[in-house]
Design a protein around this motif. Structure first.
Motif, PDB file in Angstrom:
ATOM      1  N   TRP A  98       0.838  -1.206   0.000  1.00  0.00           N
ATOM      2  CA  TRP A  98       0.000   0.000   0.000  1.00  0.00           C
ATOM      3  C   TRP A  98       0.878   1.263   0.000  1.00  0.00           C
ATOM      4  CZ3 TRP A  98      -0.006   3.256   4.415  1.00  0.00           C
ATOM      5  CH2 TRP A  98      -0.736   4.436   4.224  1.00  0.00           C
TER       6      TRP A  98
ATOM      7  N   LEU B 100      -8.687   3.519  -8.643  1.00  0.00           N
ATOM      8  CA  LEU B 100      -9.008   4.943  -8.541  1.00  0.00           C
ATOM      9  C   LEU B 100     -10.409   5.246  -9.051  1.00  0.00           C
ATOM     10  CD1 LEU B 100      -5.473   6.105  -9.299  1.00  0.00           C
ATOM     11  CD2 LEU B 100      -6.820   6.942  -7.386  1.00  0.00           C
TER      12      LEU B 100
ATOM     13  N   ALA C 203     -12.721   4.265  -6.316  1.00  0.00           N
ATOM     14  CA  ALA C 203     -12.651   5.219  -5.196  1.00  0.00           C
ATOM     15  C   ALA C 203     -13.345   6.531  -5.549  1.00  0.00           C
ATOM     16  CB  ALA C 203     -11.189   5.485  -4.838  1.00  0.00           C
TER      17      ALA C 203
ATOM     18  N   THR D  64     -18.392  10.603  -5.446  1.00  0.00           N
ATOM     19  CA  THR D  64     -18.732  11.977  -5.835  1.00  0.00           C
ATOM     20  C   THR D  64     -20.169  12.024  -6.348  1.00  0.00           C
ATOM     21  OG1 THR D  64     -16.438  12.092  -6.513  1.00  0.00           O
ATOM     22  CG2 THR D  64     -17.785  13.990  -7.007  1.00  0.00           C
TER      23      THR D  64
ATOM     24  N   LEU E 231     -22.396  12.302  -3.339  1.00  0.00           N
ATOM     25  CA  LEU E 231     -22.396  13.647  -2.755  1.00  0.00           C
ATOM     26  C   LEU E 231     -23.325  14.575  -3.547  1.00  0.00           C
ATOM     27  CD1 LEU E 231     -21.385  16.073  -1.117  1.00  0.00           C
ATOM     28  CD2 LEU E 231     -19.283  16.060  -2.453  1.00  0.00           C
TER      29      LEU E 231
ATOM     30  N   VAL F 224     -19.351   7.013   1.958  1.00  0.00           N
ATOM     31  CA  VAL F 224     -18.882   5.718   2.488  1.00  0.00           C
ATOM     32  C   VAL F 224     -19.460   5.635   3.902  1.00  0.00           C
ATOM     33  CG1 VAL F 224     -16.860   4.285   2.988  1.00  0.00           C
ATOM     34  CG2 VAL F 224     -16.770   5.940   1.110  1.00  0.00           C
TER      35      VAL F 224
ATOM     36  N   ARG G 265     -11.614  -1.825   9.851  1.00  0.00           N
ATOM     37  CA  ARG G 265     -10.204  -2.192   9.852  1.00  0.00           C
ATOM     38  C   ARG G 265     -10.026  -3.462  10.671  1.00  0.00           C
ATOM     39  NH1 ARG G 265      -9.951   0.983   6.486  1.00  0.00           N
ATOM     40  NH2 ARG G 265      -8.642   2.814   6.272  1.00  0.00           N
TER      41      ARG G 265
ATOM     42  N   PRO H 197     -15.939  12.008   6.614  1.00  0.00           N
ATOM     43  CA  PRO H 197     -16.436  11.390   5.377  1.00  0.00           C
ATOM     44  C   PRO H 197     -15.315  10.864   4.498  1.00  0.00           C
ATOM     45  CG  PRO H 197     -16.570  13.780   5.217  1.00  0.00           C
ATOM     46  CD  PRO H 197     -16.169  13.472   6.624  1.00  0.00           C
TER      47      PRO H 197
ATOM     48  N   ASN I 191     -12.471   9.605   5.722  1.00  0.00           N
ATOM     49  CA  ASN I 191     -11.600   8.840   6.596  1.00  0.00           C
ATOM     50  C   ASN I 191     -10.558   9.782   7.220  1.00  0.00           C
ATOM     51  OD1 ASN I 191     -10.732   6.597   7.925  1.00  0.00           O
ATOM     52  ND2 ASN I 191      -9.864   5.565   6.157  1.00  0.00           N
TER      53      ASN I 191
ATOM     54  N   ILE J 224      -6.156   8.524   4.583  1.00  0.00           N
ATOM     55  CA  ILE J 224      -7.183   9.511   4.236  1.00  0.00           C
ATOM     56  C   ILE J 224      -7.326   9.570   2.714  1.00  0.00           C
ATOM     57  CG2 ILE J 224      -5.602  11.493   4.167  1.00  0.00           C
ATOM     58  CD1 ILE J 224      -7.856  13.086   5.610  1.00  0.00           C
TER      59      ILE J 224
ATOM     60  N   LEU K 113      -7.346  10.219  -1.014  1.00  0.00           N
ATOM     61  CA  LEU K 113      -6.414  11.001  -1.836  1.00  0.00           C
ATOM     62  C   LEU K 113      -7.158  12.006  -2.711  1.00  0.00           C
ATOM     63  CD1 LEU K 113      -3.695   8.588  -3.273  1.00  0.00           C
ATOM     64  CD2 LEU K 113      -3.332  10.648  -1.957  1.00  0.00           C
TER      65      LEU K 113
ATOM     66  N   PHE L  85     -10.059  16.863  -5.065  1.00  0.00           N
ATOM     67  CA  PHE L  85     -10.620  16.577  -6.391  1.00  0.00           C
ATOM     68  C   PHE L  85     -12.150  16.541  -6.295  1.00  0.00           C
ATOM     69  CE2 PHE L  85     -12.189  13.783  -9.661  1.00  0.00           C
ATOM     70  CZ  PHE L  85     -11.339  13.908 -10.742  1.00  0.00           C
TER      71      PHE L  85
HETATM   72  C1  HEM Z   1     -17.174  12.786  -2.078  1.00  0.00           C
HETATM   73  C2  HEM Z   1     -16.267  12.058  -2.628  1.00  0.00           C
HETATM   74  C3  HEM Z   1     -15.376  11.077  -1.903  1.00  0.00           C
HETATM   75  C4  HEM Z   1     -15.514  10.516  -0.668  1.00  0.00           C
HETATM   76  C5  HEM Z   1     -16.616  10.738   0.344  1.00  0.00           C
HETATM   77  C6  HEM Z   1     -14.388   9.641  -0.471  1.00  0.00           C
HETATM   78  C7  HEM Z   1     -14.180   8.895   0.666  1.00  0.00           C
HETATM   79  C8  HEM Z   1     -13.108   8.062   0.859  1.00  0.00           C
HETATM   80  C9  HEM Z   1     -12.910   7.245   2.027  1.00  0.00           C
HETATM   81  C10 HEM Z   1     -13.861   7.142   3.207  1.00  0.00           C
HETATM   82  C11 HEM Z   1     -11.746   6.582   1.857  1.00  0.00           C
HETATM   83  C12 HEM Z   1     -11.115   5.592   2.839  1.00  0.00           C
HETATM   84  C13 HEM Z   1     -11.413   4.183   2.414  1.00  0.00           C
HETATM   85  C14 HEM Z   1     -10.813   3.190   3.395  1.00  0.00           C
HETATM   86  O1  HEM Z   1     -10.911   3.408   4.581  1.00  0.00           O
HETATM   87  O2  HEM Z   1     -10.243   2.217   2.980  1.00  0.00           O
HETATM   88  C15 HEM Z   1     -11.205   6.984   0.585  1.00  0.00           C
HETATM   89  C16 HEM Z   1     -10.019   6.519   0.085  1.00  0.00           C
HETATM   90  C17 HEM Z   1      -9.536   6.864  -1.151  1.00  0.00           C
HETATM   91  N1  HEM Z   1     -10.096   7.759  -2.033  1.00  0.00           N
HETATM   92 FE1  HEM Z   1     -11.761   8.806  -1.765  1.00  0.00          FE
HETATM   93  N2  HEM Z   1     -13.594   9.692  -1.576  1.00  0.00           N
HETATM   94  C18 HEM Z   1     -14.154  10.557  -2.481  1.00  0.00           C
HETATM   95  C19 HEM Z   1     -13.675  10.885  -3.723  1.00  0.00           C
HETATM   96  C20 HEM Z   1     -12.500  10.425  -4.258  1.00  0.00           C
HETATM   97  C21 HEM Z   1     -11.994  10.769  -5.570  1.00  0.00           C
HETATM   98  C22 HEM Z   1     -12.693  11.704  -6.542  1.00  0.00           C
HETATM   99  C23 HEM Z   1     -10.835  10.078  -5.739  1.00  0.00           C
HETATM  100  C24 HEM Z   1      -9.885  10.042  -6.903  1.00  0.00           C
HETATM  101  C25 HEM Z   1     -10.114  10.424  -8.093  1.00  0.00           C
HETATM  102  C26 HEM Z   1     -10.599   9.326  -4.517  1.00  0.00           C
HETATM  103  C27 HEM Z   1      -9.495   8.537  -4.288  1.00  0.00           C
HETATM  104  C28 HEM Z   1      -9.287   7.808  -3.143  1.00  0.00           C
HETATM  105  C29 HEM Z   1      -8.161   6.913  -2.960  1.00  0.00           C
HETATM  106  C30 HEM Z   1      -7.035   6.672  -3.935  1.00  0.00           C
HETATM  107  C31 HEM Z   1      -8.318   6.318  -1.703  1.00  0.00           C
HETATM  108  C32 HEM Z   1      -7.414   5.293  -1.048  1.00  0.00           C
HETATM  109  C33 HEM Z   1      -6.438   5.962  -0.124  1.00  0.00           C
HETATM  110  C34 HEM Z   1      -5.554   4.962   0.610  1.00  0.00           C
HETATM  111  O3  HEM Z   1      -6.009   3.891   0.986  1.00  0.00           O
HETATM  112  O4  HEM Z   1      -4.395   5.304   0.813  1.00  0.00           O
HETATM  113  N3  HEM Z   1     -11.622   9.562  -3.658  1.00  0.00           N
HETATM  114  N4  HEM Z   1     -12.038   7.889  -0.005  1.00  0.00           N
END
Ligand code: HEM
Length: 583
Positions: A169, A356, A359, A364, A367, A424, A429, A499, A501, A506, A508, A512
């Motif tokens: 990771w 990605l 994710a 989005t 939302l 989410v 975990r 929201p 994390n 957190i 990424l 965006f």
């Molecule tokens: C409202 C929109 C979004 C919400 C609420 C959200 C929420 C989250 C949450 C809760 C996690 C943690 C998941 C976990 O615990 O394993 C996460 C991880 C992630 N999100 Fe988002 N996300 C959003 C939009 C996006 C967008 C637009 C992208 C990329 C284009 C993105 C990329 C990622 C990535 C790469 C991770 C993994 C991070 C890691 O494990 O290191 N997210 N997101």
């Protein structure tokens, strides 16, 4: 040749079942042979042999609780409360679950039974256990070092930033993170192009006199924007159009059904459903997909789409390497272009892209869908939002990053949507080492969470708790992110809003997502007003919700979730074109 999932699973579990029984039976047999005075009827020996494994499991369970309590006491702490389990549950769980040698204690943190939330598939499987204080929310940071729950998602996601643990990771995160810098995520041309297509679709449908499923329209907008941003080529799902209400489905054109993007969208959506189903079933998903892994063919469809884009990016990079001059001046625009500079491993690249996309797309979409639901429910808020948008951006221009930063009410509005309807809604975990949490009450003992404990934290409940957010926690009120309530609740206890994390894992794409949602909202309110729900088409919430109080009683549509939250059956709305003469 790869064996079917069901067979692989049975081959893995069978020895664990059979060996204790065989040993027990043989021991009795040998004892009888050596000690003729010892005699046991065959039926009793067979029953004893059959029950050997369950007996060991129950013993292990209670033994492990005893060991953990001692470990907690040694740390001057108390053992984390766990889900109550009957001996039958212990046997059925451990008989099947081969993941851990030790009985991980599933704890459901921060859940209050007094605020009934949306009935989530995941949550129905677990019971509320206790009320743990706000400080315990810090568990999120610590658990972030634990492993994620997504082992069941492997055939869809492979190994990428979203779906890997430990060193792997860290590697994926380090690789993808530099791409999410301010400059890259503030280029809004992609949104504008896709917005213009969405606008025309919405206008056409409304002029025909039908309501439209805005959730569907937004999901196409977010998919096309995300694929263009990440891969450099949009799926083009907007050009397939949107569905007519179910009662008029004969109007859906053949293009709607047969558009090339449809198979991609279908594969992607079905894949997510299957992953959610597997997460519920645990390792036993293989028994439900006994003959074949249903996700693998879906992943192939997704790969068919990414393959040509991947080839193109690899070829372009190879050409650039040959021509030093162009390399010097070329700055990568898409995530794919960024990644091919680091690796040519196509499996790695494809997995990362799918990670990605998973994710970023549905989150989005959620939302924005719930934002529009709230606009329909709170016309006064629509007016305030528009005032701010017109003051900072104007009635027709596309918003710029600097203007977005100044729109405090818009940000507060989006945060309030994320609070009540976190995309989410629940997360989890598994501890990779014992963790000590702060005490429940000042002066109390810390909480000891043993290694291998499954911890589920229902974000949606954390976000709705009156003891954390005040007596009006269940009201939709963006001002709580602007007025004295910020200092009172959020500043001293920032993890009550999570929201995206928190901690090392957190999201990424947080910035965006805010940019994309703000862009869409600005464009929407520049063009439309008077959002109303078409409840002749919307799926109503279950009847019993009315008597259950809380937010449930307020819902006009049916919120539900797989991995992410969405509106069941779509969000069917009507809206009026906005004319600047109304200002
Ligand atoms: C409202 C929109 C979004 C919400 C609420 C959200 C929420 C989250 C949450 C809760 C996690 C943690 C998941 C976990 O615990 O394993 C996460 C991880 C992630 N999100 Fe988002 N996300 C959003 C939009 C996006 C967008 C637009 C992208 C990329 C284009 C993105 C990329 C990622 C990535 C790469 C991770 C993994 C991070 C890691 O494990 O290191 N997210 N997101």
């Amino acid at each position: 040749m790869e064996l079917p999932p069901g067979i692989t699973y049975l081959l893995e579990v069978f020895p664990r079942f059979a060996i204790p029984s065989i040993i027990a039976y043989l021991s009795l047999y040998l004892l009888e042979k050596r000690e003729p005075s010892f005699s046991i009827p065959s039926w009793a020996a067979i029953i004893l042999a059959i029950f050997t494994r369950p007996i060991i499991l129950i013993f292990n369970h209670y033994h492990s609780i005893w060991v953990n309590k001692r470990a907690a006491a040694a740390n001057n702490a108390v053992l984390a409360p766990s889900l109550p389990k009957s001996p039958l549950t212990i046997v059925s769980e451990f008989a099947w679950n081969s993941r851990h040698g030790h009985p991980g204690v599933a704890i459901l943190l921060l859940f209050t039974p007094y605020q009934p939330a949306i009935c989530l598939i995941l949550l129905t499987k677990v019971l509320a256990i206790s009320h743990i204080p706000p400080q315990a929310i810090n568990i999120k940071l610590k658990m972030a070092e634990g492993s994620v729950f997504f082992s069941q998602a492997h055939s869809l996601l492979g190994e990428g930033v979203f779906n890997s643990d430990g060193e792997m990771w860290k590697f994926h995160r380090a690789m993808t993170r530099p791409f999410f810098t301010r400059e890259r995520i503030t280029d809004f041309d992609i949104y504008d192009r896709n917005w213009n297509i969405s606008l025309q679709i919405a206008k056409d449908r409304l002029s025909e006199g039908f309501s439209l499923d805005i959730q569907d329209l937004i999901s196409r907008f977010t998919l096309d924007s995300a694929t263009e941003f990440l891969f450099g080529g949009a799926v083009g799902s907007l050009s397939a159009g949107i569905p007519y209400p179910p009662a008029h489905k004969e109007r859906n054109s053949s293009l709607f059904y047969n558009h090339p993007s449809t198979s991609f969208v279908k594969a992607f959506t079905e894949g997510l459903w299957l992953v959610a189903e597997r997460s519920n079933l645990g390792k036993e998903w293989s028994l439900w997909e006994f003959n074949r892994d249903k996700i693998t063919p879906l992943r192939r469809i997704i790969d068919d789409f990414t393959e040509p884009l991947l080839r193109k990016a690899l070829d372009t990079h190879a050409n650039d390497m040959n021509s030093e001059a162009s390399l010097k001046h070329k700055d990568e625009v898409t995530l794919l272009e960024h990644l091919v500079k680091h690796t040519r491993d196509t499996k790695f690249l494809k997995d990362e892209l799918v990670n990605l996309l998973v994710a970023g797309r549905d989150t989005t979409m959620c939302l924005l869908t719930y934002a529009i639901y709230m606009l329909a429910e709170h016309p006064g808020i629509e007016k305030r939002l528009r005032e701010e948008i017109f003051a900072k951006v104007g009635p027709t221009e596309a918003p710029k990053y600097e203007q977005m930063r100044e729109m405090r009410y818009v940000k507060a509005f989006l945060n309030e949507v994320l609070r009540l309807y976190p995309p989410v809604p629940s997360n989890g975990r598994i501890t990779t080492k014992p963790v000590l949490l702060p005490a429940v009450h000042p002066g109390g003992k810390p909480i000891y969470v043993p290694k291998d404990t499954s911890c589920i934290y229902p974000v949606i409940n954390i976000h709705r708790r009156t003891d954390l957010w005040g007596p009006d926690a269940l009201e939709f009120d963006p001002d709580r992110f602007l007025d004295e309530r910020v200092q009172k609740y959020l500043v001293p206890n920032p993890f009550i809003f999570c929201p995206f994390n928190a901690g090392p894992r957190i999201c990424l794409g947080q910035q965006f997502a805010y940019n994309e949602a703000t862009f869409y909202l600005v464009r929407l309110l520049q063009n439309f007003t008077e959002f109303t729900l078409d409840n002749s088409v919307n799926v109503p919430p279950p009847e019993e919700w009315k008597s259950e109080g809380g937010r449930k009683a307020k819902e006009k549509v049916h919120p539900t979730s797989h991995l992410t939250l969405f509106v069941k059956g779509g969000l069917w709305i009507r809206m009026k074109e906005f004319s600047t003469s109304e200002i």
